[in-house]
Design an enzyme around this catalytic site. Structure first.
Site, PDB file in Angstrom:
ATOM      1  CG  HIS A  24     -36.300  31.333  26.945  1.00 47.37           C
ATOM      2  ND1 HIS A  24     -34.978  31.715  27.070  1.00 47.37           N
ATOM      3  CD2 HIS A  24     -36.353  30.059  27.410  1.00 47.37           C
ATOM      4  CE1 HIS A  24     -34.267  30.710  27.577  1.00 47.37           C
ATOM      5  NE2 HIS A  24     -35.080  29.690  27.800  1.00 47.37           N
ATOM      6  CG  HIS A  59     -37.117  27.383  31.618  1.00 51.46           C
ATOM      7  ND1 HIS A  59     -35.986  27.238  32.391  1.00 51.46           N
ATOM      8  CD2 HIS A  59     -36.662  27.556  30.335  1.00 51.46           C
ATOM      9  CE1 HIS A  59     -34.906  27.323  31.617  1.00 51.46           C
ATOM     10  NE2 HIS A  59     -35.281  27.505  30.355  1.00 51.46           N
ATOM     11  CD  GLU A  60     -38.585  26.183  27.220  1.00 57.41           C
ATOM     12  OE1 GLU A  60     -38.108  27.041  26.454  1.00 57.41           O
ATOM     13  OE2 GLU A  60     -37.877  25.352  27.823  1.00 57.41           O
ATOM     14  CB  CYS A  73     -31.529  27.162  29.991  1.00 59.87           C
ATOM     15  SG  CYS A  73     -32.105  28.195  28.632  1.00 59.87           S
TER      16      CYS A  73
HETATM   17 NI    NI Z   1     -34.350  27.876  28.476  1.00 60.60          NI
END
Ligand code: NI
Length: 172
Positions: free
Chosen positions: A146, A142-143, A100
């Site tokens: 956030h 994953h994105e 990341c």
């Molecule tokens: Ni990330």
């Protein structure tokens, strides 16, 4: 061209829940997307989410084609995804070594559902809907994490599989 500083883990902004975008086709949104793209490309990332540059809006971009950081990964289409939604299509999971831009130099092994349907909007407000598997599914999850204040280290089940990129034996 505007490469923005990326907030790093420990910054409380990264733990906040981002707000939905309510106005499409706006100059403000276009500027945010340009900043995200410039920053992601400059840092050779597979994706980036708006909160990583300090903008608490539900906007992510991702895309991978022959990325040096992910040499064995299949292509992921270049995508801007606004107000995303993810539905898990299987209980099967895949483990992958994730990295990341907010956790530079580190990698961690994360298990995630390996088949999802995701949807969201383009900057013009057109709906996108896709089914994704494998690395593509991991990148999207994953994105989108956030946007809910979740960083991948929070999803590592075995903390022995978290460490510096230079030290990790990925054959394990
Ligand atoms: Ni990330």
């Amino acid at each position: 061209m505007a490469i923005k500083p990326v907030l790093k883990m420990g910054n409380p902004e990264l733990l906040k829940v981002s707000e939905e975008v309510s106005h499409f086709s706006s100059a403000e949104l276009d500027e945010l997307i340009t900043d995200l793209r410039d920053t992601m490309q400059a840092l050779n990332g597979a994706g980036i989410a708006a909160p990583q540059i300090g903008v608490l809006k539900r906007v992510v971009i991702f895309g991978v084609s022959k990325n040096a950081r992910y040499p064995q990964a299949e292509d992921v289409p270049e995508t801007i995804l606004i107000n995303p939604d993810i539905k898990t299509l299987t209980e099967d999971t895949d483990g992958m070594w994730e990295g990341c831009l907010s956790v530079p130099g580190m990698r961690g092994y994360v298990n995630r559902p390996n088949k999802i349907r995701y949807s969201g909007y383009t900057p013009e407000g057109q709906m996108i809907e896709r089914v994704a598997e494998g690395f593509h599914a991991t990148v999207v999850q994953h994105e989108c994490d956030h946007l809910d204040g979740i960083l991948y280290p929070m999803r590592i089940e075995d903390m022995r599989l978290f460490g510096f990129e230079t030290e990790i034996n990925r054959e394990r």
